[in-house]
Motif scaffolding. Structure first.
Motif, PDB file in Angstrom:
ATOM      1  N   PHE B 328      24.854  -4.524 -32.821  1.00  0.00           N
ATOM      2  CA  PHE B 328      23.605  -4.585 -33.574  1.00  0.00           C
ATOM      3  C   PHE B 328      23.675  -3.473 -34.606  1.00  0.00           C
ATOM      4  N   PRO B 329      23.243  -3.742 -35.853  1.00  0.00           N
ATOM      5  CA  PRO B 329      23.349  -2.690 -36.869  1.00  0.00           C
ATOM      6  C   PRO B 329      22.595  -1.433 -36.454  1.00  0.00           C
ATOM      7  N   THR B 330      23.160  -0.294 -36.794  1.00  0.00           N
ATOM      8  CA  THR B 330      22.552   0.975 -36.371  1.00  0.00           C
ATOM      9  C   THR B 330      21.721   1.582 -37.489  1.00  0.00           C
ATOM     10  N   GLU B 331      20.691   2.309 -37.098  1.00  0.00           N
ATOM     11  CA  GLU B 331      19.887   3.055 -38.077  1.00  0.00           C
ATOM     12  C   GLU B 331      20.364   4.493 -38.169  1.00  0.00           C
ATOM     13  N   ASN B 332      21.028   4.960 -37.112  1.00  0.00           N
ATOM     14  CA  ASN B 332      21.548   6.329 -37.080  1.00  0.00           C
ATOM     15  C   ASN B 332      22.729   6.353 -36.101  1.00  0.00           C
ATOM     16  N   PRO B 333      23.948   6.382 -36.620  1.00  0.00           N
ATOM     17  CA  PRO B 333      25.122   6.321 -35.733  1.00  0.00           C
ATOM     18  C   PRO B 333      25.157   7.447 -34.712  1.00  0.00           C
ATOM     19  N   ALA B 334      24.462   8.549 -34.997  1.00  0.00           N
ATOM     20  CA  ALA B 334      24.456   9.655 -34.035  1.00  0.00           C
ATOM     21  C   ALA B 334      23.612   9.307 -32.808  1.00  0.00           C
ATOM     22  N   VAL B 335      22.677   8.396 -32.988  1.00  0.00           N
ATOM     23  CA  VAL B 335      21.815   8.000 -31.863  1.00  0.00           C
ATOM     24  C   VAL B 335      22.414   6.801 -31.131  1.00  0.00           C
ATOM     25  N   ARG B 336      22.856   5.822 -31.889  1.00  0.00           N
ATOM     26  CA  ARG B 336      23.441   4.626 -31.284  1.00  0.00           C
ATOM     27  C   ARG B 336      24.487   4.050 -32.224  1.00  0.00           C
ATOM     28  N   SER B 337      25.645   3.756 -31.670  1.00  0.00           N
ATOM     29  CA  SER B 337      26.709   3.158 -32.479  1.00  0.00           C
ATOM     30  C   SER B 337      26.441   1.661 -32.637  1.00  0.00           C
ATOM     31  N   ALA B 338      26.842   1.107 -33.785  1.00  0.00           N
ATOM     32  CA  ALA B 338      26.628  -0.334 -34.013  1.00  0.00           C
ATOM     33  C   ALA B 338      27.407  -1.172 -33.016  1.00  0.00           C
ATOM     34  N   ASN B 339      28.471  -0.592 -32.495  1.00  0.00           N
ATOM     35  CA  ASN B 339      29.333  -1.320 -31.560  1.00  0.00           C
ATOM     36  C   ASN B 339      28.952  -1.011 -30.117  1.00  0.00           C
ATOM     37  N   SER B 340      27.667  -0.933 -29.840  1.00  0.00           N
ATOM     38  CA  SER B 340      27.215  -0.735 -28.457  1.00  0.00           C
ATOM     39  C   SER B 340      26.231  -1.846 -28.117  1.00  0.00           C
ATOM     40  N   PHE B 341      26.078  -2.052 -26.822  1.00  0.00           N
ATOM     41  CA  PHE B 341      25.327  -3.229 -26.368  1.00  0.00           C
ATOM     42  C   PHE B 341      24.249  -2.825 -25.368  1.00  0.00           C
ATOM     43  N   VAL B 342      23.372  -3.776 -25.113  1.00  0.00           N
ATOM     44  CA  VAL B 342      22.392  -3.610 -24.034  1.00  0.00           C
ATOM     45  C   VAL B 342      22.921  -4.423 -22.867  1.00  0.00           C
ATOM     46  N   GLY B 343      22.889  -3.875 -21.678  1.00  0.00           N
ATOM     47  CA  GLY B 343      23.402  -4.646 -20.540  1.00  0.00           C
ATOM     48  C   GLY B 343      23.490  -3.830 -19.276  1.00  0.00           C
ATOM     49  N   GLY B 344      24.209  -4.366 -18.315  1.00  0.00           N
ATOM     50  CA  GLY B 344      24.366  -3.671 -17.028  1.00  0.00           C
ATOM     51  C   GLY B 344      24.233  -4.647 -15.872  1.00  0.00           C
ATOM     52  N   TYR B 345      23.836  -4.130 -14.730  1.00  0.00           N
ATOM     53  CA  TYR B 345      23.615  -4.962 -13.546  1.00  0.00           C
ATOM     54  C   TYR B 345      22.137  -4.886 -13.195  1.00  0.00           C
ATOM     55  N   SER B 346      21.496  -6.003 -13.093  1.00  0.00           N
ATOM     56  CA  SER B 346      20.062  -5.953 -12.828  1.00  0.00           C
ATOM     57  C   SER B 346      19.637  -6.839 -11.665  1.00  0.00           C
ATOM     58  N   SER B 347      20.590  -7.521 -11.046  1.00  0.00           N
ATOM     59  CA  SER B 347      20.210  -8.391  -9.925  1.00  0.00           C
ATOM     60  C   SER B 347      21.382  -8.521  -8.960  1.00  0.00           C
ATOM     61  N   GLY B 348      21.094  -9.030  -7.783  1.00  0.00           N
ATOM     62  CA  GLY B 348      22.160  -9.245  -6.815  1.00  0.00           C
ATOM     63  C   GLY B 348      21.639  -9.901  -5.545  1.00  0.00           C
ATOM     64  N   PHE B 349      22.571 -10.261  -4.674  1.00  0.00           N
ATOM     65  CA  PHE B 349      22.207 -10.911  -3.409  1.00  0.00           C
ATOM     66  C   PHE B 349      21.852  -9.856  -2.361  1.00  0.00           C
ATOM     67  N   MET B 350      20.758 -10.107  -1.654  1.00  0.00           N
ATOM     68  CA  MET B 350      20.321  -9.189  -0.599  1.00  0.00           C
ATOM     69  C   MET B 350      20.013  -9.984   0.670  1.00  0.00           C
ATOM     70  N   ILE B 351      20.294  -9.389   1.812  1.00  0.00           N
ATOM     71  CA  ILE B 351      19.937 -10.011   3.093  1.00  0.00           C
ATOM     72  C   ILE B 351      18.610  -9.417   3.537  1.00  0.00           C
ATOM     73  N   THR B 352      17.700 -10.274   3.948  1.00  0.00           N
ATOM     74  CA  THR B 352      16.373  -9.774   4.298  1.00  0.00           C
ATOM     75  C   THR B 352      16.381  -9.172   5.708  1.00  0.00           C
ATOM     76  N   ARG B 353      15.466  -8.264   5.904  1.00  0.00           N
ATOM     77  CA  ARG B 353      15.333  -7.628   7.214  1.00  0.00           C
ATOM     78  C   ARG B 353      15.033  -8.675   8.299  1.00  0.00           C
ATOM     79  N   LYS B 354      14.245  -9.649   7.922  1.00  0.00           N
ATOM     80  CA  LYS B 354      13.861 -10.681   8.896  1.00  0.00           C
ATOM     81  C   LYS B 354      15.102 -11.436   9.393  1.00  0.00           C
ATOM     82  N   ALA B 355      16.011 -11.786   8.483  1.00  0.00           N
ATOM     83  CA  ALA B 355      17.220 -12.512   8.874  1.00  0.00           C
ATOM     84  C   ALA B 355      18.185 -11.591   9.616  1.00  0.00           C
ATOM     85  N   TRP B 356      18.283 -10.345   9.157  1.00  0.00           N
ATOM     86  CA  TRP B 356      19.203  -9.380   9.783  1.00  0.00           C
ATOM     87  C   TRP B 356      18.824  -9.135  11.243  1.00  0.00           C
TER      88      TRP B 356
END
Lengths: 307, 460
Positions: B328-356
């Motif tokens: 994404f185009p940057t407004e200030n390369p010192a704050v964020r580079s144009a070649n950087s992204f938004v992302g990561g890990y935000s979800s996953g599989f969990m076993i519930t206490r009730k089933a465990w």
């Protein structure tokens, strides 16, 4: 047949218990809980109420105060009232017109009944998708048609100047058309059945007396199907309060700019998307009150009478 | 007498039928014996083998229109064949309504056995209510659990409530700019501009040429644009930049972001029907070469790449060969580079206490999560997104596309990846700010202060 069951009433009461229990569990209890929730601060579904202030009070009128300052709620109520007017005028009006026309033909009446009734059997979600394609901005059926006949022009770069049928100036029309179209057939069938019950002798006598077609409708048909017509009008009024699926499919989240919410869709948005169950419950109370008011009003205006 | 007896029997049957939907709870499943306390691994009983095949109930995000629906269905089928267990698959597309319904399930005691859910703010109630079991607790009994997942990815899924990891991620996500290089070439650009001035000049040039610069559904999903505009203001502080009060630093950043939205709107960079355009229509505009760019996530790659008709026929979208990915185009390369992204890990599989805590279901649930998160399946889910595997698998050639490979290269060369700010907000705040107030601000119906005050109120 053994008539004992009719002499003693208590067996009948036993048969009524399951239905009463079902209604208690699934209608009366939720209704009372909904009223309770409307005076509490409840977040997402299933969670309990939280204190409304630092003193730990659990009850307040904050949701109702918000109701009167919430501009979007005003839009939703206005749209719902307009929807009621539109359904009465267009759904029942067009259905009456079609029923009168079909009643006056000798051949093919059954075919027309099937054709007009057909939209009822299509799910609202499917209809929503269908009309989304009809009113699509870029290349939708209606816009393409208007482009072909020259109503829609092109800009200096040659791009078609499509009409946005969902923008603020067109949105209500675009929302009403499929709703009206879907239910016209329902009222048509009821009214056509009512017209069937009118004796042909009366029309023949009127014809001998020199009455023309319009006079026969005005002085014979309409008075004789008055009760049927009133049933249709009452159903249309109450039905307009419950319209949800088609508008939600076509105008989710009140697009554009909160202008197309109905009370039902706004309640859904608040409860399920914004996870504001307390305020959603307050809107539900308003919907229930509107339903009671409308049914009382329709009883007052359209009081059935013996002919 | 006989009729009376039958009548009474039928009435009694009807009454009993009322309670048919009430859930029976076996003593082993119990209510929640550990509610309020998270037992240490040492306190766990040794795993018990179920007497026979069991049915487990799973609520996951790989349903509806999700691009991984087929992969997930295949994984379930393989698990059922291998174990003889049955999966009651209640998957759907993950949106705020779905999120609310899953939380409601837990609140009313109708906990599923396994849930694929958010690891950040929307998932906090599961952690606070001790409704799911930590990875460490499961590993104490089943040491092989999630061994194929990198520790970095597991830490990336740690709950903000207690810093403990409960979820097994299946795929990371990234957001970026999809653009049509042929349309850019038409107005004299042979690559995507990296700085803000050039980006605005590009939008002006596209507009002048009669090409819609940005396919944006302003009330559909303006969140991607928001995240990048905000990242341009705060850089790596993105996930902690929620305003707390009017006038604070974060409020200033949000005001700046809103001004950018209004510039896009007022200058006609968005389609004329941006307030009524659906997200699917916006993606299709880019796929058809009718708009030059869109900001979106890795899940949009499929929509730009191929089109699947109702009869299952798969065709390549018109503009696929010309679609490229950029940060994404940057407004200030010192704050964020144009070649950087938004992302990561935000979800996953969990076993519930009730089933465990249910000996009949515990092993079935562990086997299920291990099956649907094995190397092969995670490779399939990951597609163009970031894989959490220790040794990322190679996607089968048949499942790859040129656009997918191009996206993978761009992401691999990315300088930074910032977790999204919206994942730290309540559903009320997300819905109100992103899908309502940004559009109202652009249309001049709310001021920036009103928008920010709504956000502060809704986030409490």
């Amino acid at each position: 047949m053994d008539s004992m069951i009719y002499k003693r009433k208590w067996p009948l009461v036993i048969f009524l218990i399951p239905a009463f229990a079902l209604m208690t569990v699934f209608i009366f209890y939720p209704f009372l809980m909904n009223i309770l929730n409307s005076f509490q601060k409840v977040g997402s579904l299933g969670t309990g109420p939280v204190p409304v202030n630092e003193a730990g009070d659990m009850f307040w009128t904050g949701n109702y105060e918000k109701l009167f300052t919430d501009k979007t709620m005003g839009v939703a109520v206005r749209n719902t009232l307009l929807m009621m007017c539109a359904t009465v005028i267009f759904q029942v009006g067009i259905a009456l017109l079609l029923a009168l026309l079909v009643d006056s033909i000798r051949k093919g009446a059954q075919t027309y009944r099937t054709i007009y009734f057909f939209p009822i059997v299509i799910s609202a979600s499917a209809l929503g998708l269908l009309f989304n394609m009809v009113f699509l901005y870029d290349g939708g059926m209606l816009n393409e048609f208007l482009l072909r006949i020259g109503v829609i022009g092109r800009d200096e770069l040659g791009n078609p100047q499509w009409i946005d049928w969902k923008d603020r100036s067109h949105a209500f029309f675009t929302m009403i058309v499929p709703v009206v179209w879907q239910y016209v057939g329902f009222y048509f069938v009821i009214l056509a059945t009512g017209l069937n019950n009118v004796e042909t002798d009366i029309y023949e006598a009127a014809a001998i007396d020199g009455a023309n077609g319009l006079q026969r409708i005005r002085f014979i048909t309409l008075p004789l199907i008055r009760n049927t017509l009133i049933t249709c009008l009452t159903l249309a009024l109450i039905g307009a309060l419950k319209v949800f699926d088609l508008p939600w499919q076509m105008f989710p989240k009140g697009i554009p700019l909160n202008s197309t919410y109905l009370t039902g869709t706004y309640m859904y948005q608040q409860t399920f998307a914004m996870q504001n169950v307390g305020y959603g419950a307050t809107i539900a109370v308003v919907i229930a009150l509107m339903g009671v008011a409308v049914s009382q009003l329709s009883n007052l205006i359209f009081r059935p009478r013996d002919i | 007498m006989k009729k009376r007896f039958i009548s009474l029997a039928l009435a009694a049957l009807l009454c009993l039928a009322l309670f048919a939907g009430c859930q029976s709870t076996s003593p082993s499943a119990g209510s929640n014996p550990s509610a309020g306390s998270n037992p240490s691994p040492a306190e766990n009983p040794s795993p018990e083998q179920p007497a026979g095949p069991v049915t487990i109930r799973v609520r996951a995000m790989f349903g509806g229109s999700d691009s991984n629906k087929q992969n997930y269905d295949n994984a379930i089928a393989a698990y059922e064949t291998a174990t003889g267990n049955t999966v009651q698959n209640e998957s759907a597309t993950a949106d705020d309504v779905w999120t609310g319904s899953v939380l409601a399930d837990f609140e009313v005691g109708s906990d599923p056995d396994v849930v694929q859910f958010w690891t950040l703010t929307p998932g906090n109630p599961l952690i606070e209510g001790k409704k799911v079991v930590s990875v460490d607790e499961i590993r104490a009994v089943y040491p092989e659990y999630a061994k194929n997942i990198s520790e970095g990815a597991l830490k990336g899924c740690a709950s903000p409530v207690d810093g403990v990891t409960y979820a097994i991620p299946t795929n990371g996500y990234w957001e970026g700019t999809f653009y049509n290089k042929a349309l850019l070439a038409q107005v004299g650009y042979d690559s995507f501009p990296e700085n803000w001035t050039d980006f605005i000049a590009l939008c002006d040039a596209l507009k002048a040429a009669g090409i819609t610069p940005i396919a944006e559904s302003l009330q559909g999903e303006p969140n991607y644009t928001f995240e990048f505009l905000m990242a341009n203001q705060v850089g790596s502080a993105l996930p902690s930049s929620t305003p707390k009060a009017l006038g604070d630093e974060a409020s200033g950043h949000i005001t700046k972001v809103l001004e950018h939205f209004k510039t896009f709107y007022d200058n006609g960079y968005y389609p004329a029907n941006t307030t009524t355009l659906s997200r699917a229509e916006a993606v299709q505009m880019v796929a058809d070469g009718k708009a030059a760019m869109m900001f979106g996530g890795h899940w949009n790659r499929g929509g730009l790449d191929i089109s699947t008709a109702e009869d299952g026929t798969v065709t390549t979208q018109a503009a696929t060969d010309n679609i490229e990915l950029f940060g994404f185009p940057t407004e200030n390369p010192a704050v964020r580079s144009a070649n950087s992204f938004v992302g990561g890990y935000s979800s996953g599989f969990m076993i519930t206490r009730k089933a465990w805590d249910d000996p009949a279901k515990r092993k079935a649930c562990v086997d299920f999560v291990m099956a649907v998160t094995n190397d092969e399946n995670i490779t399939n889910y990951s597609g163009a997104s970031a894989s959490p595997l220790k040794v990322p698998g190679k996607l089968p050639e048949a499942d790859s596309t040129p656009l997918l490979e191009r996206c993978r290269k761009v992401i691999a060369a990315g300088e930074n990846i910032y977790p999204a700010l919206e994942d730290t907000w309540t559903a009320t705040a997300r819905e109100g700010f992103l899908y309502r107030d940004i559009a109202l601000y652009c249309a001049g119906e709310l001021t920036a202060d009103e928008v920010i005050q709504n956000l502060i109120n809704d986030n409490q």
